[in-house]
Design an enzyme around this catalytic site. Structure first.
Site, PDB file in Angstrom:
ATOM      1  N   SER A 140     -10.972  -7.429  12.533  1.00  0.00           N
ATOM      2  CA  SER A 140     -10.926  -6.368  11.511  1.00  0.00           C
ATOM      3  C   SER A 140     -10.933  -5.017  12.210  1.00  0.00           C
ATOM      4  O   SER A 140     -11.543  -4.866  13.281  1.00  0.00           O
ATOM      5  CB  SER A 140     -12.145  -6.459  10.599  1.00  0.00           C
ATOM      6  OG  SER A 140     -12.259  -5.293   9.810  1.00  0.00           O
ATOM      7  N   TYR A 153     -21.270  -6.671  10.216  1.00  0.00           N
ATOM      8  CA  TYR A 153     -19.902  -7.191  10.047  1.00  0.00           C
ATOM      9  C   TYR A 153     -18.996  -6.638  11.146  1.00  0.00           C
ATOM     10  O   TYR A 153     -18.254  -7.382  11.798  1.00  0.00           O
ATOM     11  CB  TYR A 153     -19.358  -6.804   8.669  1.00  0.00           C
ATOM     12  CG  TYR A 153     -17.917  -7.224   8.455  1.00  0.00           C
ATOM     13  CD1 TYR A 153     -17.593  -8.542   8.188  1.00  0.00           C
ATOM     14  CD2 TYR A 153     -16.879  -6.281   8.529  1.00  0.00           C
ATOM     15  CE1 TYR A 153     -16.265  -8.931   7.995  1.00  0.00           C
ATOM     16  CE2 TYR A 153     -15.556  -6.656   8.340  1.00  0.00           C
ATOM     17  CZ  TYR A 153     -15.251  -7.988   8.076  1.00  0.00           C
ATOM     18  OH  TYR A 153     -13.941  -8.364   7.902  1.00  0.00           O
TER      19      TYR A 153
HETATM   20  P1  NAP Z   1     -11.719 -14.564   1.315  1.00  0.00           P
HETATM   21  O1  NAP Z   1     -10.617 -14.630   0.315  1.00  0.00           O
HETATM   22  O2  NAP Z   1     -13.115 -14.439   0.826  1.00  0.00           O
HETATM   23  O3  NAP Z   1     -11.563 -15.843   2.251  1.00  0.00           O
HETATM   24  C1  NAP Z   1     -12.573 -16.258   3.116  1.00  0.00           C
HETATM   25  C2  NAP Z   1     -12.304 -17.718   3.449  1.00  0.00           C
HETATM   26  O4  NAP Z   1     -13.341 -18.169   4.316  1.00  0.00           O
HETATM   27  C3  NAP Z   1     -12.318 -18.602   2.218  1.00  0.00           C
HETATM   28  O5  NAP Z   1     -11.323 -19.583   2.339  1.00  0.00           O
HETATM   29  C4  NAP Z   1     -13.683 -19.244   2.276  1.00  0.00           C
HETATM   30  O6  NAP Z   1     -13.603 -20.523   1.656  1.00  0.00           O
HETATM   31  C5  NAP Z   1     -13.913 -19.346   3.766  1.00  0.00           C
HETATM   32  N1  NAP Z   1     -15.316 -19.410   4.081  1.00  0.00           N
HETATM   33  C6  NAP Z   1     -16.299 -18.536   3.732  1.00  0.00           C
HETATM   34  N2  NAP Z   1     -17.483 -18.984   4.156  1.00  0.00           N
HETATM   35  C7  NAP Z   1     -17.253 -20.167   4.794  1.00  0.00           C
HETATM   36  C8  NAP Z   1     -18.076 -21.114   5.438  1.00  0.00           C
HETATM   37  N3  NAP Z   1     -19.417 -20.949   5.510  1.00  0.00           N
HETATM   38  N4  NAP Z   1     -17.502 -22.214   5.982  1.00  0.00           N
HETATM   39  C9  NAP Z   1     -16.180 -22.413   5.897  1.00  0.00           C
HETATM   40  N5  NAP Z   1     -15.339 -21.542   5.298  1.00  0.00           N
HETATM   41  C10 NAP Z   1     -15.881 -20.440   4.745  1.00  0.00           C
HETATM   42  O7  NAP Z   1     -11.516 -13.347   2.312  1.00  0.00           O
HETATM   43  P2  NAP Z   1     -10.325 -12.939   3.296  1.00  0.00           P
HETATM   44  O8  NAP Z   1     -10.194 -11.475   3.171  1.00  0.00           O
HETATM   45  O9  NAP Z   1      -9.142 -13.782   3.110  1.00  0.00           O
HETATM   46  O10 NAP Z   1     -11.015 -13.219   4.703  1.00  0.00           O
HETATM   47  C11 NAP Z   1     -10.369 -13.889   5.753  1.00  0.00           C
HETATM   48  C12 NAP Z   1     -10.690 -13.200   7.064  1.00  0.00           C
HETATM   49  O11 NAP Z   1     -10.116 -11.889   7.060  1.00  0.00           O
HETATM   50  C13 NAP Z   1     -12.181 -13.007   7.358  1.00  0.00           C
HETATM   51  O12 NAP Z   1     -12.458 -13.317   8.702  1.00  0.00           O
HETATM   52  C14 NAP Z   1     -12.399 -11.526   7.120  1.00  0.00           C
HETATM   53  O13 NAP Z   1     -13.474 -10.999   7.845  1.00  0.00           O
HETATM   54  C15 NAP Z   1     -11.055 -10.964   7.567  1.00  0.00           C
HETATM   55  N6  NAP Z   1     -10.757  -9.624   7.068  1.00  0.00           N
HETATM   56  C16 NAP Z   1     -10.593  -9.403   5.743  1.00  0.00           C
HETATM   57  C17 NAP Z   1     -10.337  -8.116   5.302  1.00  0.00           C
HETATM   58  C18 NAP Z   1     -10.185  -7.805   3.837  1.00  0.00           C
HETATM   59  O14 NAP Z   1     -10.268  -6.623   3.452  1.00  0.00           O
HETATM   60  N7  NAP Z   1      -9.915  -8.779   2.993  1.00  0.00           N
HETATM   61  C19 NAP Z   1     -10.240  -7.055   6.213  1.00  0.00           C
HETATM   62  C20 NAP Z   1     -10.403  -7.314   7.567  1.00  0.00           C
HETATM   63  C21 NAP Z   1     -10.639  -8.599   7.986  1.00  0.00           C
HETATM   64  P3  NAP Z   1     -14.788 -21.342   0.934  1.00  0.00           P
HETATM   65  O15 NAP Z   1     -15.548 -20.390   0.086  1.00  0.00           O
HETATM   66  O16 NAP Z   1     -14.016 -22.395   0.179  1.00  0.00           O
HETATM   67  O17 NAP Z   1     -15.583 -21.941   2.054  1.00  0.00           O
END
Ligand code: NAP
Length: 262
Positions: A140, A153
């Site tokens: 990120s 984070y």
């Molecule tokens: P998201 O829609 O909340 O997806 C997160 C994913 O991680 C879900 O599939 C969730 O599935 C899984 N997850 C969460 N806790 C888990 C656990 N304990 N064990 C296994 N799986 C788990 O959010 P996203 O934005 O797509 O996030 C994906 C990545 O992008 C993350 O690393 C995040 O830090 C990064 N990121 C996101 C943003 C943003 O603004 N969206 C910005 C920068 C970086 P389940 O709940 O089914 O387990």
């Protein structure tokens, strides 16, 4: 390894991970989807199998649970069809450091750092031996910016970026590609899960735009891909400034400003 290696994606039940699953499926890669919510992964897999004809396995795992994590590590070690790991699962944590419960902080660090490094460690020896393979780590821009006020984070994401840069230097010469992707705010469920209404954010990227851009970087074999950064020269300048410091970091004597006054 087959021409189209299988791709294991963590956090594939929603957001960025589900979008990677869609894109790799359409590129003709078989998939292994990992997350906690099996039903959501089954629904995603059913649609993708119908549309693309690829094979999809589902591994239900809570990556903060050592037993579940070990099962995913074993799959990565043993399944030689897997040639790409997308380390995407992650979470954020709302509130200030003093208000965050230590248990929540511990879980965040386990998911965003320990799971990422353990899964990379499970697969890297096999990839290095084969002289091919790719590890994509979703980091990120927050990991570059303590000023954004998400200390834990951001620290976990600084870890992911550093790990990716180090692994790229170590594994690149062995034929293994390592990419860190640094999204900024992207419209996914991560915000709601952290107690933030995404609609209150001033600027948000759509998840399709983010993943498609990240895949352009992947195809170019970029070590670092920052889709929201329009001026790529700024990253280059940052790296040049950091590298300029390196020769000065190894010294026998402390700097003059730290010599005790007599
Ligand atoms: P998201 O829609 O909340 O997806 C997160 C994913 O991680 C879900 O599939 C969730 O599935 C899984 N997850 C969460 N806790 C888990 C656990 N304990 N064990 C296994 N799986 C788990 O959010 P996203 O934005 O797509 O996030 C994906 C990545 O992008 C993350 O690393 C995040 O830090 C990064 N990121 C996101 C943003 C943003 O603004 N969206 C910005 C920068 C970086 P389940 O709940 O089914 O387990």
């Amino acid at each position: 390894m087959a021409r189209n290696p299988a791709v294991l994606i963590t956090g594939a039940s929603s957001g960025i991970g589900a979008t990677y699953a869609d894109r790799f499926a359409r590129r003709g890669h078989d998939l292994v989807l990992v997350a906690r919510d099996k039903e959501r992964m089954e629904a995603l897999a059913a649609g993708l199998r119908d549309e693309t004809g690829i094979a999809i396995d589902i591994l239900q795992a809570d990556l903060t649970n050592p037993g579940d994590l070990a099962a995913v590590e074993k799959r990565l070690r043993d399944d030689r069809r897997i040639g790409v790991l997308v380390n995407n699962a992650g979470a954020a944590l709302g509130g200030s450091f003093v208000a965050q419960a230590v248990e929540d902080v511990g879980r965040l660090v386990a998911l965003n750092t320990t799971a990422v490094v353990r899964l990379a460690s499970a697969v890297a020896p096999r990839f290095a031996e084969a002289g091919e393979g790719a590890i994509v780590n979703i980091s990120s821009v927050v990991g570059l910016a303590p000023e954004f006020g998400m200390s834990v984070y951001g620290a976990t994401k600084a870890f992911v970026t550093f790990l990716s840069q180090g692994l790229s230097l170590e594994l690149g010469p062995k034929g293994v590609y390592v990419q860190a992707v640094l999204p900024a705010a992207t419209r996914t469920e991560i915000w709601k899960r952290a107690g933030v209404d995404v609609n209150t954010l001033p600027v948000v990227m759509d998840v399709a735009e983010l993943v498609d851009a990240a895949l352009v970087g992947f195809d170019r074999r970029e070590p670092i891909t920052i889709p929201p950064l329009h001026d790529a020269g700024q990253w280059d300048t940052y790296q040049i400034a950091r590298q300029a410091m390196l020769p000065g970091l190894r010294q026998e004597r402390a700097a003059a400003r730290y010599q005790p006054s007599v």
